[in-house]
Write an enzyme that holds these catalytic residues in place. Structure first.
Site, PDB file in Angstrom:
ATOM      1  N   GLN A   1     -12.218   0.314   4.290  1.00 43.20           N
ATOM      2  CA  GLN A   1     -11.174   0.073   5.752  1.00 43.20           C
ATOM      3  C   GLN A   1     -11.616   1.503   6.488  1.00 43.20           C
ATOM      4  OE1 GLN A   1     -10.626   1.936   2.565  1.00 43.20           O
ATOM      5  NE2 GLN A   1      -8.077   2.440   3.472  1.00 43.20           N
TER       6      GLN A   1
ATOM      7  N   ILE B   1     -11.903   1.237   1.065  1.00 37.12           N
ATOM      8  CA  ILE B   1     -11.897   0.043   0.278  1.00 37.12           C
ATOM      9  C   ILE B   1     -12.736   0.000   1.073  1.00 37.12           C
ATOM     10  CG2 ILE B   1      -9.604  -0.498  -1.950  1.00 37.12           C
ATOM     11  CD1 ILE B   1      -8.292  -1.948   1.126  1.00 37.12           C
TER      12      ILE B   1
ATOM     13  N   ALA C   1      -0.672  -2.673   3.473  1.00 37.33           N
ATOM     14  CA  ALA C   1       0.844  -2.952   4.706  1.00 37.33           C
ATOM     15  C   ALA C   1       0.057  -2.303   6.524  1.00 37.33           C
ATOM     16  CB  ALA C   1       1.856  -2.571   4.388  1.00 37.33           C
ATOM     17  N   SER C   2      -1.338  -2.039   6.126  1.00 36.52           N
ATOM     18  CA  SER C   2      -1.307  -1.622   7.462  1.00 36.52           C
ATOM     19  C   SER C   2      -0.731   0.384   7.861  1.00 36.52           C
ATOM     20  CB  SER C   2      -0.934  -2.055   8.788  1.00 36.52           C
ATOM     21  OG  SER C   2      -1.352  -3.814   8.609  1.00 36.52           O
TER      22      SER C   2
ATOM     23  N   VAL D   1      -3.443  -0.897  11.561  1.00 37.68           N
ATOM     24  CA  VAL D   1      -4.612  -2.312  12.721  1.00 37.68           C
ATOM     25  C   VAL D   1      -4.801  -3.000  11.517  1.00 37.68           C
ATOM     26  CG1 VAL D   1      -6.236  -1.212  12.478  1.00 37.68           C
ATOM     27  CG2 VAL D   1      -6.102  -2.840  14.159  1.00 37.68           C
TER      28      VAL D   1
ATOM     29  N   GLU E   1      -3.968  -5.378   9.466  1.00 38.61           N
ATOM     30  CA  GLU E   1      -3.922  -7.005   8.996  1.00 38.61           C
ATOM     31  C   GLU E   1      -3.584  -7.070  10.513  1.00 38.61           C
ATOM     32  OE1 GLU E   1      -0.643  -6.932   5.793  1.00 38.61           O
ATOM     33  OE2 GLU E   1       0.086  -5.296   6.853  1.00 38.61           O
TER      34      GLU E   1
END
Ligand code: FES
Ligand code: FES
Lengths: 730, 154
Positions: free
Chosen positions: A465, A463, A504-505, A678, A680
């Site tokens: 990331q 997404i 949730a990382s 990392v 959030e």
């Protein structure tokens, strides 16, 4: 480690920069494709009597209402309280009431205009404090709080508020659904974070087994939590229309609909009462957290859980009581947004720590050093911090970089433009809370082909990331292969296992960890001389009939214990640690806040892809900076006021200071190559650091974000009741 | 018929004079590299270059396009900028990226023509009409500065 720690190109990068990446609305229109739209409630609460049909030839379109749903009229998530389409009671503005599909946009709009929901209004509830509808309640109790308060000489009290916030992914929500095939398979493709969540929702709506509900992720233009749960709503709607019309149906929200109808960050109110010793040691903390959950439960219990666990901050205290509640109102349901309850409580505890420091006349750094959690300490849930605790190091590094410990905080300043500096110190649990990962059992499959190339099958989504590059680096090093031997299979429930949601990382630490193990299993099987290129060896192994598929299922590290009833034990496998320092300039005529400089220091365990990690930290930090003073999101009679990009403001390049990122790497033994989450963490600390800097600049204690000019003027006037100049301006 | 040059080629389209350039590009001409983020001139995802200036194609009616030279992400001449966006980490989810690259192209060409300074501040000002929710802008600014240093070498 040759690729972990060094830059691997984003596999999907070239398509993105060349405009070839296919986002949902870039899929070419099929010949007989139709377009779908949603009839929504204009009121926040009421009894739906009927849907009147006005002057329009409805034979040209297809209308779907609650009774047309083949399976359950339930938006499957945690609690079954949210219907796919309202059948009876309307609980929020913009609630979906009926769906329409039409051959073209003009016909669709005409049909929607001709439908009129008749609703008998009921009294709405908008004030969370007054709501009787408790969606979830959580308590944490540690030590003896009451006894400590009884003998206390110094009690510091504070109340803190945070407003909602819009995720504002630049690509709006969208789905394309195909009508069921001859064997009854439904396919939807779209912009989403969690294909298997969408699949679960479709299964329930259509009463079909998983293999008959296929979900394909398109390139996704940002999520930030906003595409965790809501894509299931759009997918169910589009699929119902495709099912009813027999056409492929496209539903892509325009910005206005996206802003008005989709979930945002939970507004919060947090109260702190803290007993402190004269030297600033925290003796007891009594914390009350209230979140507005909006009209349906959605993900709120989980957001509250993370909020409650993080409410005491990254500090050590033997006596802690935390009471958390999320309540129902007639607001549009609030949902997932990066941080997931932690940014709200982090703002509160960090402001409270500054308040305690000010009340004792000690420096904000000193109060944090005195109380910070260190290796061997226990958190609010009594979790023993056994490893990978970067707390001291992040603070040390940021102080060395900024000199904030020598800055005279809250010194009286003069002039019309006043500068100030502020600090925040925080942590964030990586992965699902408690036994969440144990229950999820995320899976990854790696498969070698005849050419010795590895196919990575995981339900984790890219997404933005950097999942694709990060997985490529992990797989390459774990196999001993080159990145060009790795293909990350695009998420499609027909082709990838359920690795758990991309939230949730957890994607790097949990799913990346499974990937690492699966690849090592294969590398062991392939064996051979490591000086021979992996592809050659793997190709020979596969052609020789070797077992070319390895699946890894997540298992919690040994020794983790979590008591869900008492809310005690190992809340997370590990925590990320961070500190932020912000410097601001406040204009005392306009009360505009300019961020002059921003430094963040983050313990990430190990940076699999340092550039991507920095990008995550910079982007998350900017979202926190935006929330602190620019991004206003408020509702009036349950309807969001900021319904267009002209009014829903996020930072531009000009509002953004240079952000210095310092990385600390305290490896986590159970993460891949020592990495921990990392995604959030950077969302948590920006707002309190900026509030603290504003307090330093103009001497008012900011307790409510966003700290808009109106709020700052208000606070200034409270502190300076006889300031005639501003009184006149009021 | 509205006639213009698109990425160096002459095109004529049968579009309503009030049709948005963005819709004509995406739907009629199937050039979906140009994105829609708001439809009201606020986000810059739809940025294209018209006669050397960056514009929001969601706000431009086709009547204004007749006789112009339009450049989109699908055209050529921005490979250097694209390479630096990749190298510097200037793209994450990528939805803002085509618009960012077109804004960068117009900015760099304009600076070359006028001799205007290319530095952190002027880059930030040039990109102020293009929202990015992922990156925090720092790596985009770095990409533009790096592209400026190597422009012409490519
Ligand atoms: S779509 Fe044109 S500016 Fe947003
Ligand atoms: S990269 Fe996602 S909006 Fe810019």
């Amino acid at each position: 480690m040759r690729h972990v720690g060094n830059r691997v190109a984003r596999p999907e990068g070239p398509a993105k920069v060349e405009g070839r990446a296919v986002y949902v609305d870039d899929i070419p229109r099929a010949k007989d494709e139709w377009v779908g739209g949603t009839l929504r409630s204009p009121v926040a609460h009421g009894k739906l009597r009927c849907i009147e049909r006005g002057d329009f030839d409805f034979s040209r379109v297809v209308v779907v209402t609650a009774e047309d749903i083949p399976g359950d009229n339930v938006q499957a998530l945690i609690v079954d309280d949210q219907p796919i389409l309202c059948a009876d009671t309307v609980r929020h503005v913009e609630e979906p009431i009926a769906l329409v599909a039409a051959p073209d946009q003009g016909t669709l709009c005409a049909a929607l205009d001709a439908l009129e929901p008749r609703i008998d209004p009921l009294e709405p509830v908008f004030d969370a404090e007054r709501s009787q509808d408790v969606q979830s309640e959580i308590s944490i109790d540690k030590g003896d709080v009451d006894a400590t308060f009884e003998g206390a000489t110094r009690i510091v009290e504070g109340e803190y508020h945070t407003d909602s916030q819009e995720q504002l992914y630049i690509e709006t929500q969208g789905m394309i659904a195909d009508p069921p095939t001859a064997d009854g398979t439904i396919t939807v493709r779209g912009s989403l974070q969690c294909p298997h969540y969408v699949q679960k929702a479709l299964r329930r709506a259509f009463a079909v087994p998983p293999e008959k509900a296929r979900v394909v992720q398109c390139e996704t233009g940002g999520g930030f939590g906003g595409k965790e749960d809501y894509p299931s709503v759009v997918a169910c709607h589009a699929a119902l229309l495709a099912h009813a019309s027999g056409h492929r149906v496209r539903m892509v929200y325009d910005r206005n609909e996206d802003l008005l109808a989709t979930p945002k960050r939970h507004p919060s109110r947090v109260r702190h009462r803290t007993v402190v010793a004269d030297d600033g040691t925290l003796l007891a903390m009594d914390i009350d957290v209230l979140l507005d959950g909006g009209a349906y439960t959605t993900l709120s219990p989980v957001v509250l859980s993370r909020g409650v666990i993080h409410a005491a901050g990254a500090y050590r205290c033997d006596n802690i009581r935390i009471r958390g509640r999320v309540v129902g109102t007639n607001h549009v349901p609030y949902g997932a947004f990066r941080g997931f309850g932690a940014p709200q409580v982090c703002f509160a505890i960090e402001r409270q720590m500054d308040r305690i420091a000010a009340s004792l006349g000690i420096h904000p750094v000193v109060i944090r050093q005195r109380n910070m959690l260190r290796l061997g300490d226990r958190t609010a849930t009594s979790q023993l911090l056994k490893e990978s605790v970067g707390s001291e190091e992040v603070l040390r590094r940021i102080l060395a970089h900024t000199g904030f410990d020598r800055h005279e905080w809250r010194k009286e300043r003069s002039g019309n433009k006043r500068r100030g500096v502020g600090l925040s110190f925080f942590y964030h649990g990586a992965g699902f809370t408690g036994s969440g990962e144990e229950m999820l059992k995320g899976k990854v499959t790696v498969e070698l082909d005849d050419d010795g190339c590895a196919l990575v099958r995981a339900g984790s989504t890219e997404i933005g990331q950097g999942k694709n590059a990060m997985f490529t680096a992990i797989a390459a090093d774990a196999l001993g292969a080159e990145p060009d031997a790795i293909t990350i299979v695009d998420p499609d429930t027909a082709a990838v296992p359920d690795s758990g949601p991309t939230v949730a990382s957890r994607t790097c630490m949990i799913v990346g960890g499974c990937l690492d193990k699966a690849c090592r299993t294969l590398a062991d099987r392939v064996g051979g001389d490591p000086n021979t290129p992996f592809r050659e060896r793997a190709s020979a192994f596969v052609r020789g009939g070797g077992d070319a598929v390895a699946t890894e299922t997540y298992g919690s590290p040994p020794g983790l214990q979590w008591d869900q009833n008492a809310y005690r034990g190992d809340a997370y496998p590990v925590f990320g640690w961070a500190a932020d320092v912000a410097e601001v300039e406040v204009d005392l005529t306009t009360f505009d806040v300019e961020i002059v400089r921003f430094v963040t220091c983050v313990d990430v365990g190990h940076a699999i892809q340092p550039q991507i990690v920095e990008g995550q930290i910079e982007g998350g930090t900017l979202q926190s900076i935006g929330w602190s003073h620019i991004e206003v999101m408020t509702a009036e009679n349950g309807r969001f006021r900021q319904d267009r990009l002209a009014t829903c403001i996020i930072p531009t390049s000009l509002d953004t200071p240079p952000i210095d990122v310092l990385l600390v790497e305290e490896p986590f033994s159970n993460g891949p190559f020592g990495a921990k989450g990392v995604g959030e963490l950077p969302m948590d600390g920006g707002a309190p650091a900026i509030a603290s800097a504003i307090e330093d600049a103009i001497g008012v204690h900011v307790t409510h974000v966003p700290a808009t000019p109106e709020r700052l003027l208000e606070a200034w006037l409270e502190a300076h009741p006889d300031d005639a100049f501003f009184e006149a301006k009021r | 018929m509205i006639q213009f040059r698109l990425n160096g080629e002459a095109v004529s389209v049968d579009a309503h004079p009030m049709a948005r350039l963005l819709s004509v590009l995406r739907r009629d001409l199937r050039l979906t590299g140009t994105k829609e983020g708001c439809g009201e001139g606020e986000c810059g995802a739809c940025s294209v270059v018209v006669d050397g200036k960056v514009v929001n194609s969601c706000l431009i009616p086709m009547s204004q396009i007749d006789g112009t030279e339009v450049l989109t992400i699908e055209g050529s001449g921005h490979a250097n900028i694209q390479d630096h966006f990749l190298a510097e980490g200037g793209t994450q989810c990528g939805i803002c990226t085509p618009g960012m690259i077109m804004a960068t192209r117009a900015f760099l060409e304009d600076a070359e023509a006028t001799g205007a300074a290319i530095d952190e501040d002027s880059v930030r000002a040039a990109l102020a009409g293009n929202l990015c929710r992922c990156t925090g802008y720092g790596k985009i600014v770095a990409a533009v500065l790096a592209a400026a240093r190597t422009e012409g070498d490519a």
